[in-house]
Scaffold this active site. Structure first.
Site, mmCIF file in Angstrom:
data_model
loop_
_atom_site.group_PDB
_atom_site.id
_atom_site.type_symbol
_atom_site.label_atom_id
_atom_site.label_comp_id
_atom_site.label_asym_id
_atom_site.label_seq_id
_atom_site.Cartn_x
_atom_site.Cartn_y
_atom_site.Cartn_z
ATOM 1 C CE LYS A 175 0.725 1.925 3.344
ATOM 2 N NZ LYS A 175 1.982 2.426 4.022
ATOM 3 C CE1 TYR A 204 -2.377 -0.151 6.935
ATOM 4 C CE2 TYR A 204 -0.777 1.593 7.280
ATOM 5 C CZ TYR A 204 -1.079 0.303 6.880
ATOM 6 O OH TYR A 204 -0.085 -0.518 6.421
HETATM 7 P P1 NAD Z 1 12.439 1.548 2.372
HETATM 8 O O1 NAD Z 1 12.781 2.978 2.217
HETATM 9 O O2 NAD Z 1 12.884 0.845 3.587
HETATM 10 O O3 NAD Z 1 12.997 0.729 1.141
HETATM 11 C C1 NAD Z 1 12.766 1.061 -0.204
HETATM 12 C C2 NAD Z 1 13.457 0.011 -1.067
HETATM 13 O O4 NAD Z 1 13.255 0.339 -2.417
HETATM 14 C C3 NAD Z 1 14.956 -0.057 -0.795
HETATM 15 O O5 NAD Z 1 15.355 -1.405 -0.758
HETATM 16 C C4 NAD Z 1 15.535 0.657 -2.010
HETATM 17 O O6 NAD Z 1 16.812 0.198 -2.344
HETATM 18 C C5 NAD Z 1 14.512 0.284 -3.078
HETATM 19 N N1 NAD Z 1 14.464 1.199 -4.220
HETATM 20 C C6 NAD Z 1 14.470 0.825 -5.499
HETATM 21 N N2 NAD Z 1 14.410 1.894 -6.302
HETATM 22 C C7 NAD Z 1 14.399 2.983 -5.512
HETATM 23 C C8 NAD Z 1 14.361 4.364 -5.772
HETATM 24 N N3 NAD Z 1 14.305 4.855 -7.003
HETATM 25 N N4 NAD Z 1 14.352 5.192 -4.715
HETATM 26 C C9 NAD Z 1 14.371 4.723 -3.443
HETATM 27 N N5 NAD Z 1 14.406 3.417 -3.150
HETATM 28 C C10 NAD Z 1 14.428 2.536 -4.164
HETATM 29 O O7 NAD Z 1 10.871 1.404 2.162
HETATM 30 P P2 NAD Z 1 9.772 0.736 3.071
HETATM 31 O O8 NAD Z 1 9.519 1.576 4.246
HETATM 32 O O9 NAD Z 1 10.039 -0.691 3.336
HETATM 33 O O10 NAD Z 1 8.489 0.849 2.104
HETATM 34 C C11 NAD Z 1 8.395 0.113 0.900
HETATM 35 C C12 NAD Z 1 6.915 -0.039 0.549
HETATM 36 O O11 NAD Z 1 6.298 -0.794 1.558
HETATM 37 C C13 NAD Z 1 6.137 1.272 0.459
HETATM 38 O O12 NAD Z 1 5.175 1.188 -0.550
HETATM 39 C C14 NAD Z 1 5.462 1.383 1.808
HETATM 40 O O13 NAD Z 1 4.262 2.121 1.767
HETATM 41 C C15 NAD Z 1 5.195 -0.082 2.107
HETATM 42 N N6 NAD Z 1 5.142 -0.357 3.541
HETATM 43 C C16 NAD Z 1 4.053 -0.992 4.028
HETATM 44 C C17 NAD Z 1 3.936 -1.283 5.361
HETATM 45 C C18 NAD Z 1 2.752 -2.013 5.886
HETATM 46 O O14 NAD Z 1 2.557 -2.036 7.107
HETATM 47 N N7 NAD Z 1 1.946 -2.641 5.030
HETATM 48 C C19 NAD Z 1 4.958 -0.899 6.239
HETATM 49 C C20 NAD Z 1 6.098 -0.263 5.714
HETATM 50 C C21 NAD Z 1 6.164 0.014 4.353
#
Ligand code: NAD
Length: 377
Positions: free
Chosen positions: A137, A222
Site C-alpha cells: 500500500k 489506514y
Molecule cells: P524503504 O525505504 O525501507 O525501502 C525502499 C526500497 O526500495 C529499498 O530497498 C531501495 O533500495 C529500493 N528502491 C528501489 N528503487 C528505488 C528508488 N528509485 N528510490 C528509493 N528506493 C528505491 O521502504 P519501506 O519503508 O520498506 O516501504 C516500501 C513499501 O512498503 C512502500 O510502498 C510502503 O508504503 C510499504 N510499507 C508498508 C507497510 C505495511 O505495514 N503494510 C509498512 C512499511 C512500508
C-alpha cells in the site's frame, strides 16, 4: 496435516480469546483454512525495511508459502538474504533481470515492496512474467496506474492483492464485526488518527515523484480503510484541509499533515487525521448505545481494544504471515482475495478526492458504485 506450522505462532497466540461484547469474536480466519501439500514460493521485490524487519521474518512463520527468491539492486544484500534464508543462487534477481523470473518454477508469487511510484511498473512486469502479485500500500500514486495494474493482471490471468495486513488482524476484524453488525447500536461517528514521526529528511517518502504524497498516502490510508470497514459502507463525500507545516524545508514536496471528514450513508460522519510529526494510532466508533475503539489500532502488534462494555481481549498474531498465507490459499484454491487490486483502486480514488478537497478548499462528492461488489469492505 501434522507438519503444518501455525501461522498464529506470533506472541500471545495461545492466549484464550475473550470478547467483552455479545457473541464470540471472530478467530483469525486463516486458522480454519485447509492444509496444503506444498508451500508456494514467494519472491520479495525490494529488500526494504519492511521486507527486512517484517516480511522476511513472517515468511519463516507462514504455513502455505515460503521465501524462495529476492529481487534487489544491491547484490551484497541479495547474498546476505541467500545465506540467511537458504535461497538458491539462481533465485537472486536484480531489477534488470527481474523479468527472467518468468521461467522460475520456484516462484509462484511476488511481493512488491518498493517506493510507491514504482509499484505500477513492477506489478505489470510481474503480471507479464505470469506471476501472481501482492503489492504494498498505497497500490500506486494515482488511480489511473491502479487501473493499468488491474488490467495487466486480468490479461495475464494472475491474482493481484494489496498488502492490507489489518484485514487479517483479529483486533481490526473485531472492529469490523462490532461496527458492521451494529452490535452496540447504530454508529454516530468514527474518529481515526494515524500519525508517525517520519524521520530523516532525505528519504523517498518526502519526495513527491516517488511517494505520490505525504502522510495521507503512507499512513492516512489506514484511517480511510478503518472508517470503511468499521462502518461497512462507502463514503459519499469528503471535506479536507492541509495542516500547517512545522518544517517548510523538510515538507517542501509533500503534505506534513491533513485532516478530513467523510460523509457516509445514514448520516454517519468520520473525522480523520494523519501526520508525519507525532505518534498516534486510534480507531474509535461512537454509537447510540456506547463506543468501541482500538489504540494503538494500526501497528504490527501490541494492539489494544476496549468498548463501553469492557476490554477487547484477543490473541495477537503475525499479521503479515496471516496475510501472505491467505493469498497463498487463494492461489491454491483459485478463490478471490479479500483485499484485491480493486480495493487498492477504490482507496486511491478516495485519497485523490481528499487531496482535491484540501487543494480547492471545497467538499468533493464521490461515486464509488463500481466498488460495491468487493467481497469485503
Ligand atoms: P524503504 O525505504 O525501507 O525501502 C525502499 C526500497 O526500495 C529499498 O530497498 C531501495 O533500495 C529500493 N528502491 C528501489 N528503487 C528505488 C528508488 N528509485 N528510490 C528509493 N528506493 C528505491 O521502504 P519501506 O519503508 O520498506 O516501504 C516500501 C513499501 O512498503 C512502500 O510502498 C510502503 O508504503 C510499504 N510499507 C508498508 C507497510 C505495511 O505495514 N503494510 C509498512 C512499511 C512500508
Amino acid at each position: 496435516m501434522s507438519n503444518i506450522i501455525s501461522p498464529l505462532s506470533g506472541k500471545a497466540a495461545d492466549e484464550g480469546a475473550v470478547a467483552a461484547v455479545p457473541e464470540s469474536s471472530p478467530q483469525p480466519q486463516i486458522q480454519n483454512l485447509p492444509a496444503v501439500e506444498k508451500k508456494l514460493g514467494v519472491a520479495l521485490v525490494g529488500l526494504s525495511t519492511y521486507s527486512e524487519r517484517q516480511l522476511g521474518p513472517a515468511l519463516t512463520e507462514t504455513a502455505y508459502c515460503r521465501l524462495t527468491g529476492v529481487v534487489s539492486g544491491d547484490r551484497e544484500k541479495c547474498e546476505r538474504w541467500r545465506l540467511q534464508y537458504n535461497l538458491k543462487d539462481t533465485n537472486l534477481y536484480s531489477y534488470e533481470t527481474f523479468d527472467e523470473i518468468k521461467g522460475n518454477r520456484d516462484i509462484d508469487f511476488v511481493y512488491i515492496v518498493l517506493p510507491n511510484a514504482l509499484h505500477a511498473e513492477y506489478v505489470i512486469r510481474a503480471a507479464n512474467a505470469g506471476k501472481h502479485v501482492i503489492c504494498e500500500k498505497p497500490m500506486a500514486t494515482n488511480a489511473e496506474d491502479c487501473r493499468r495494474m488491474i488490467n495487466a493482471c486480468k490479461k495475464a490471468r494472475v491474482k493481484l492483492s494489496i498488502g492490507y495486513r489489518l484485514h487479517f488482524d483479529p483486533f481490526n476484524q473485531e472492529m469490523m464485526r462490532l461496527g458492521q453488525n451494529r452490535v452496540l447500536g447504530s454508529i454516530d461517528r468514527v474518529v481515526a488518527i494515524d500519525a508517525i514521526n517520519v524521520g530523516k529528511k532525505d528519504q523517498w517518502r518526502l519526495k513527491k515523484d516517488l511517494a505520490g504524497g505525504g502522510a495521507l498516502m503512507d499512513v492516512g490510508i489506514y484511517c480511510v480503510q478503518g472508517a470503511l470497514y468499521t462502518i461497512g459502507d462507502l463514503p459519499l463525500a469528503v471535506t479536507a484541509r492541509f495542516l500547517p507545516k512545522t518544517d517548510q524545508e523538510k515538507f517542501s514536496e509533500v503534505e506534513e499533515g491533513i485532516e478530513w471528514e467523510m460523509e457516509f450513508p445514514e448520516g454517519i460522519k468520520a473525522r480523520r487525521e494523519t501526520s508525519y510529526n507525532k505518534k498516534l494510532s486510534l480507531l474509535r466508533a461512537e454509537t447510540v448505545d456506547g463506543w468501541f475503539e482500538l489504540q494503538p489500532a494500526y501497528d504490527y502488534n501490541g494492539l489494544k481494544g476496549k468498548t463501553s462494555e469492557g476490554p477487547i481481549t484477543l490473541p495477537s498474531i503475525n499479521q503479515q504471515a496471516a496475510q501472505m498465507d491467505d493469498f497463498a490459499l487463494c492461489i491454491q484454491n483459485n478463490t478471490q482475495t479479500r483485499v484485491p487490486g480493486e480495493m487498492g483502486l477504490r482507496d486511491l480514488c478516495i485519497l485523490e478526492a481528499i487531496y482535491e478537497s484540501a487543494r480547492n478548499r471545497r467538499r468533493v462528492e464521490l461515486n464509488l458504485e463500481e466498488f460495491q461488489h468487493l467481497i469485503e469492505i
